[in-house]
Enzyme design. Structure first.
Site, short mmCIF file in Angstrom:
data_model
loop_
_atom_site.label_atom_id
_atom_site.label_comp_id
_atom_site.label_asym_id
_atom_site.label_seq_id
_atom_site.Cartn_x
_atom_site.Cartn_y
_atom_site.Cartn_z
N THR A 114 14.95 -14.79 17.88
CA THR A 114 15.65 -15.42 18.80
C THR A 114 16.98 -14.83 19.41
O THR A 114 17.71 -13.93 18.78
CB THR A 114 16.18 -16.90 18.52
OG1 THR A 114 17.24 -17.30 19.58
CG2 THR A 114 16.92 -16.68 17.21
N ASP A 115 17.22 -14.95 20.74
CA ASP A 115 18.60 -14.29 21.38
C ASP A 115 19.99 -14.87 20.60
O ASP A 115 20.91 -14.44 20.56
CB ASP A 115 18.55 -14.32 22.72
CG ASP A 115 18.62 -15.69 23.51
OD1 ASP A 115 18.35 -16.79 22.42
OD2 ASP A 115 18.43 -16.11 24.39
N GLU A 116 19.74 -15.86 20.08
CA GLU A 116 20.72 -16.70 19.27
C GLU A 116 21.48 -15.98 18.19
O GLU A 116 22.56 -16.42 17.85
CB GLU A 116 20.17 -18.26 18.98
CG GLU A 116 19.49 -18.82 20.06
CD GLU A 116 19.36 -20.51 19.77
OE1 GLU A 116 20.01 -20.96 19.15
OE2 GLU A 116 18.62 -20.85 20.62
N LYS B 235 18.10 -16.99 11.11
CA LYS B 235 17.13 -16.11 11.88
C LYS B 235 17.74 -14.72 11.74
O LYS B 235 17.16 -13.73 11.81
CB LYS B 235 16.90 -16.60 13.39
CG LYS B 235 16.27 -17.88 13.54
CD LYS B 235 14.95 -17.71 13.19
CE LYS B 235 14.00 -16.83 13.81
NZ LYS B 235 12.69 -16.82 13.74
N TYR C 162 21.29 -22.37 12.16
CA TYR C 162 19.90 -21.86 12.57
C TYR C 162 19.72 -20.39 12.97
O TYR C 162 18.85 -19.54 12.20
CB TYR C 162 19.32 -22.56 13.84
CG TYR C 162 18.30 -21.87 14.65
CD1 TYR C 162 17.01 -21.68 14.04
CD2 TYR C 162 18.29 -21.39 15.96
CE1 TYR C 162 15.88 -21.06 14.78
CE2 TYR C 162 17.34 -20.70 16.58
CZ TYR C 162 16.21 -20.43 15.97
OH TYR C 162 15.15 -19.90 16.72
P1 NAD Z 1 8.29 -24.88 16.08
O1 NAD Z 1 9.36 -25.41 15.22
O2 NAD Z 1 7.63 -25.48 17.20
O3 NAD Z 1 7.05 -24.38 14.92
C1 NAD Z 1 7.34 -23.85 13.84
C2 NAD Z 1 6.10 -23.79 12.91
O4 NAD Z 1 6.20 -23.34 11.81
C3 NAD Z 1 5.49 -25.17 12.60
O5 NAD Z 1 4.29 -25.25 12.89
C4 NAD Z 1 5.93 -25.46 11.28
O6 NAD Z 1 4.79 -26.00 10.65
C5 NAD Z 1 5.73 -24.13 10.69
N1 NAD Z 1 6.23 -23.74 9.25
C6 NAD Z 1 7.83 -24.39 9.18
N2 NAD Z 1 8.21 -24.00 8.07
C7 NAD Z 1 7.13 -23.52 7.18
C8 NAD Z 1 6.73 -22.99 6.08
N3 NAD Z 1 7.62 -22.87 5.43
N4 NAD Z 1 5.59 -22.16 5.89
C9 NAD Z 1 4.55 -22.31 6.93
N5 NAD Z 1 4.69 -22.73 8.13
C10 NAD Z 1 6.09 -23.22 8.26
O7 NAD Z 1 8.98 -23.30 16.49
P2 NAD Z 1 8.85 -22.35 17.78
O8 NAD Z 1 9.66 -23.09 19.05
O9 NAD Z 1 7.34 -22.30 18.11
O10 NAD Z 1 9.29 -21.17 17.26
C11 NAD Z 1 8.40 -20.32 16.58
C12 NAD Z 1 9.37 -19.08 16.46
O11 NAD Z 1 9.84 -18.50 17.49
C13 NAD Z 1 10.58 -19.14 15.57
O12 NAD Z 1 10.79 -18.21 14.58
C14 NAD Z 1 11.92 -19.36 16.52
O13 NAD Z 1 12.85 -18.87 15.63
C15 NAD Z 1 11.36 -18.30 17.53
N6 NAD Z 1 11.94 -18.73 18.90
C16 NAD Z 1 11.89 -19.54 19.54
C17 NAD Z 1 12.28 -19.90 20.64
C18 NAD Z 1 11.84 -21.34 21.49
O14 NAD Z 1 12.60 -21.37 22.65
N7 NAD Z 1 11.36 -22.25 20.89
C19 NAD Z 1 12.97 -18.95 21.41
C20 NAD Z 1 13.09 -17.72 20.79
C21 NAD Z 1 12.59 -17.44 19.60
P1 TYD Z 2 17.54 -26.91 22.70
O1 TYD Z 2 16.39 -27.13 23.46
O2 TYD Z 2 17.84 -27.77 21.34
O3 TYD Z 2 17.60 -25.40 22.52
P2 TYD Z 2 18.57 -24.36 21.78
O4 TYD Z 2 19.91 -25.13 21.44
O5 TYD Z 2 17.95 -23.60 20.82
O6 TYD Z 2 19.17 -23.41 23.02
O7 TYD Z 2 18.85 -27.04 23.58
C1 TYD Z 2 18.87 -26.29 25.00
C2 TYD Z 2 20.29 -26.63 25.51
O8 TYD Z 2 20.23 -28.12 25.85
C3 TYD Z 2 21.37 -26.56 24.49
O9 TYD Z 2 22.52 -26.11 25.26
C4 TYD Z 2 21.61 -28.15 24.16
C5 TYD Z 2 21.24 -29.09 25.17
N1 TYD Z 2 20.53 -30.35 25.10
C6 TYD Z 2 21.28 -31.29 25.50
O10 TYD Z 2 22.25 -31.36 26.26
N2 TYD Z 2 20.54 -32.56 25.00
C7 TYD Z 2 19.52 -32.63 24.27
O11 TYD Z 2 19.16 -33.60 23.71
C8 TYD Z 2 18.99 -31.39 23.73
C9 TYD Z 2 17.95 -31.46 22.72
C10 TYD Z 2 19.58 -30.22 23.96
#
Ligand code: NAD
Ligand code: TYD
Length: 336
Positions: free
Chosen positions: A123-125, A153, A149
């Site tokens: 992630t960019d975070e 990461k 988080y």
């Molecule tokens: P998510 O939370 O929707 O899915 C995570 C998956 O991992 C789930 O299916 C969960 O069951 C599985 N999991 C968790 N713990 C586990 C374990 N111990 N063993 C096996 N499986 C396990 O997450 P996501 O949003 O799909 O994100 C996927 C990846 O992309 C993550 O690594 C996240 O850091 C990264 N990412 C997400 C975003 C975003 O916007 N969602 C952006 C950038 C990077």
């Molecule tokens: P989120 O979807 O949790 O992603 P991330 O924190 O990983 O970027 O949140 C995106 C942005 O939205 C973040 O600035 C927090 C804000 N947010 C709200 O204002 N209300 C909410 O209920 C949630 C879930 C997030």
């Protein structure tokens, strides 16, 4: 090719598996996921009969099962993680366990199995927060995570790099902007706000909605990973850029699509340590030929429609969960 997708029952993993089976129909995809609260096999019910798709339930921190699963694998694409910042504030150790120990366990097994590529999804975070006028993150920006988080990461990214430098494991890393798309768990901003409004509830917007994120369609993310697998240089990191929007802009777009007004916004306190802004300079990936194909203005109406049409997928997820907002939010004036 045999590709192991960890966390394939999650939001991005399930979209990636749909993408991969469609674009690489000759490959075998193994989805390894322990189905936490964020893992939904329902997201993949349409591919369950595909002979090239196999699901294995298991925990990435369990070396015995990870070692078995890794045998005969060519490529690993590692999505499995705890991914929700608010949950990381409540239970940071679970994030360290899954994101750091889990990644290390996979790396060890990948090394033993001599996989041809270990691709780590991050992630960019990990780069921390930006102020309004700061230049976007690049691959050379120093790590500065500010939440449990993003710190976990960051730890996983460092381990992946260490396995490249120390043992020569063929790795690549991508650090992506916030994703949007179908099968997105209703705990995150966009799906939470859409589903709240569909249920006639207000949307809890933190602060004044001034925080900024970059948004990328999950399909564009899948294509970027595919490109890095094909053309990326071993040992390198690539940032995947989205479109910058304030949370208020996103909220107003959703309200407009649903023909609702600002009275549906409930202003709530910021989460603890709320990062102000993320932004990415995506030039390195673009130099490999990546182009973002979707823009959020055109896509958001389709995402709203998807949630309208797929209540079966999200309704039960929302109803059974405790509201964690009060435990993670505080009221204070934003510093930017
Ligand atoms: P998510 O939370 O929707 O899915 C995570 C998956 O991992 C789930 O299916 C969960 O069951 C599985 N999991 C968790 N713990 C586990 C374990 N111990 N063993 C096996 N499986 C396990 O997450 P996501 O949003 O799909 O994100 C996927 C990846 O992309 C993550 O690594 C996240 O850091 C990264 N990412 C997400 C975003 C975003 O916007 N969602 C952006 C950038 C990077
Ligand atoms: P989120 O979807 O949790 O992603 P991330 O924190 O990983 O970027 O949140 C995106 C942005 O939205 C973040 O600035 C927090 C804000 N947010 C709200 O204002 N209300 C909410 O209920 C949630 C879930 C997030």
């Amino acid at each position: 090719m045999r590709i192991l997708v960890t966390g394939g029952a999650g939001f991005i993993g399930s979209n990636f598996i749909h993408y991969w089976l469609k674009t690489h129909p000759g490959d075998q995809v193994i989805n390894f996921d322990n189905l936490t609260y964020a893992g939904h096999q329902e997201s993949l019910q349409d591919v369950e009969g595909n002979p090239n798709y196999k699901f294995i339930k298991g925990d990435i921190t369990d070396f015995t099962i990870v070692k078995n699963v890794m045998s005969g694998i060519d490529t690993v694409v590692h999505f499995a993680a705890e991914s929700h910042v608010d949950r990381s504030i409540i239970d940071p150790l679970q994030f360290v366990r899954t994101n750091v120990l889990g990644t290390a366990t996979l790396l060890n097994a990948a090394l033993e199995a001599k996989v041809k590529r270990f691709h780590h999804v991050s992630t960019d975070e990990v780069y921390g927060e930006l102020g309004s006028n700061d230049p976007p993150f690049t691959e050379n920006t120093p790590y500065s995570p500010r939440t449990p988080y993003s710190a976990s990461k960051a730890g996983s990214d460092h381990l992946v790099r260490a396995y490249f430098e120390t043992y020569g494991l063929p790795v690549t890393i991508t650090n992506c902007a916030n994703n949007y798309g179908p099968y997105h768990d209703p705990e995150k901003l966009i799906p939470r706000f859409i589903t709240n409004l569909l249920e006639g509830q207000k949307v809890p917007l933190m602060g004044k909605g001034e925080n900024i994120r970059e948004w990328l369609h999950v399909q564009d993310h899948a294509e970027a990973i595919d490109l890095v697998l094909q053309k990326g240089k071993i040992g390198e990191t690539y940032l995947i850029q989205g479109e910058e929007k304030t949370n208020m802009e996103i909220t107003q777009m959703i309200l407009r699509i649903l023909e609702m007004g600002g009275s549906m916004i409930e202003y709530v306190g910021h989460r603890l340590g709320h990062d102000f802004r993320y932004a990415i300079n995506g030039d390195k990936l673009k130099a490999l030929g990546w182009v973002r194909k979707h823009n959020i203005k055109d896509e958001l109406p389709k995402i709203v429609e998807w949630y309208k049409q797929n209540e079966w997928w999200w309704k039960s997820l929302k109803s059974g969960r405790p509201n964690i907002d009060r435990s993670v939010q505080q009221s204070y004036e934003p510093k930017h």
